[in-house]
Write a protein that holds these residues in place. Sequence first.
Motif, PDB file in Angstrom:
ATOM      1  N   HIS A   1      -3.729  -0.684 -10.098  1.00 31.28           N
ATOM      2  CA  HIS A   1      -2.261  -1.208 -10.433  1.00 31.28           C
ATOM      3  C   HIS A   1      -1.717  -1.785  -9.454  1.00 31.28           C
ATOM      4  CE1 HIS A   1       1.850  -0.643 -12.770  1.00 31.28           C
ATOM      5  NE2 HIS A   1       1.973  -0.994 -11.534  1.00 31.28           N
TER       6      HIS A   1
ATOM      7  N   HIS B   1      -1.207  -6.280  -9.380  1.00 29.24           N
ATOM      8  CA  HIS B   1       0.186  -6.967  -8.864  1.00 29.24           C
ATOM      9  C   HIS B   1      -0.227  -8.232  -8.232  1.00 29.24           C
ATOM     10  CE1 HIS B   1       2.898  -4.665 -11.370  1.00 29.24           C
ATOM     11  NE2 HIS B   1       2.891  -3.617 -10.312  1.00 29.24           N
TER      12      HIS B   1
ATOM     13  N   TYR C   1       5.201   2.750 -19.243  1.00 28.72           N
ATOM     14  CA  TYR C   1       5.896   2.181 -18.091  1.00 28.72           C
ATOM     15  C   TYR C   1       5.362   0.675 -18.326  1.00 28.72           C
ATOM     16  CZ  TYR C   1       6.958   0.944 -13.366  1.00 28.72           C
ATOM     17  OH  TYR C   1       7.354   0.037 -12.229  1.00 28.72           O
TER      18      TYR C   1
ATOM     19  N   GLU D   1       4.250  -5.368 -15.119  1.00 28.23           N
ATOM     20  CA  GLU D   1       3.734  -4.102 -15.170  1.00 28.23           C
ATOM     21  C   GLU D   1       2.905  -3.868 -16.119  1.00 28.23           C
ATOM     22  OE1 GLU D   1       4.529  -2.183 -12.760  1.00 28.23           O
ATOM     23  OE2 GLU D   1       6.163  -3.175 -11.774  1.00 28.23           O
TER      24      GLU D   1
HETATM   25 ZN   LIG Z   1       3.665  -1.750 -10.667  1.00 31.89          ZN
END
Ligand SMILES: [Zn+2]
Length: 268
Positions: free
Chosen positions: A168, A172, A216, A223
């Motif tokens: 994750h 990003h 989320y 995200e």
């Molecule tokens: Zn994140």
Amino acid sequence: MSPLLALSLLLLAIPIAWFVRRRRARASAPRLPDGWRARLHARVPQAALVPAALRERYEARVEAFISRKRFIGCNGLVVDDDMRLTVAGLAALLLLRDDDATLFPAVRSVLLYPAAFLVRHDEPDELGLVDDEPVEQIGESWQGDRVILSWEDVEAALAGDAVNVVIHEFAHQLDDENPWSEGAPPMADYTQWSQVMQREYERLQRHRRPPVLDPYGAESPGEFFGVVSEAFFQRPVELRRHHAELYALLAGYYRLDPAAAPPLWSAA
Ligand SMILES: [Zn+2]
């Protein structure tokens, strides 16, 4: 030969020798020592997703990550070689797409906390208010120079948890390499990426109980890219079943086909 000519030839020879050495150094990719290769595969089940044709590239990326990034233990955590190997082994899964993929160039340090950590953010929200209540986080990716991870949650990802904080946060970082958009790493042609990601992002925003993706991901396109990358590695068969187009897009980008590999966790 006149002394002057000999000297000028010598001066010319020095940069040539330097150039040849640099060329040689670049041509031979860094390699993991044999003992480390066995440890990598024993520690990181996801390493088995890398096909034989990409294994040398993968291991070179893992080695380069370990040697170029600084690991810092926080809240008393002592970082050992297995921790470095694990974080590098997961992050390098995102870097198999081409020969000269950059190695998360903005990241200089990886900060490891023993478990979830409290963060106080002092940036004002959209109303200009600053909430100084600390928030519990399992990972953060800074646009500056660091990625912060909870080691407990890194280990949960190795055991098959749906959350993979390393994937994750480093997704990003890929996203941030392209400053012109959110939710898309650098690539030559964005047409297909934009179409599929936009459609799937809107679909997640409409779903109250999505079958595979963490809700989320509906927070923002950035995200969303982080969440779908986690699902690609942690829940590939379900992702392919429920989001075939999205799965194919990520398989093309990451050059991996984890849904076709034997399952990594029997209970998953
Ligand atoms: Zn994140």
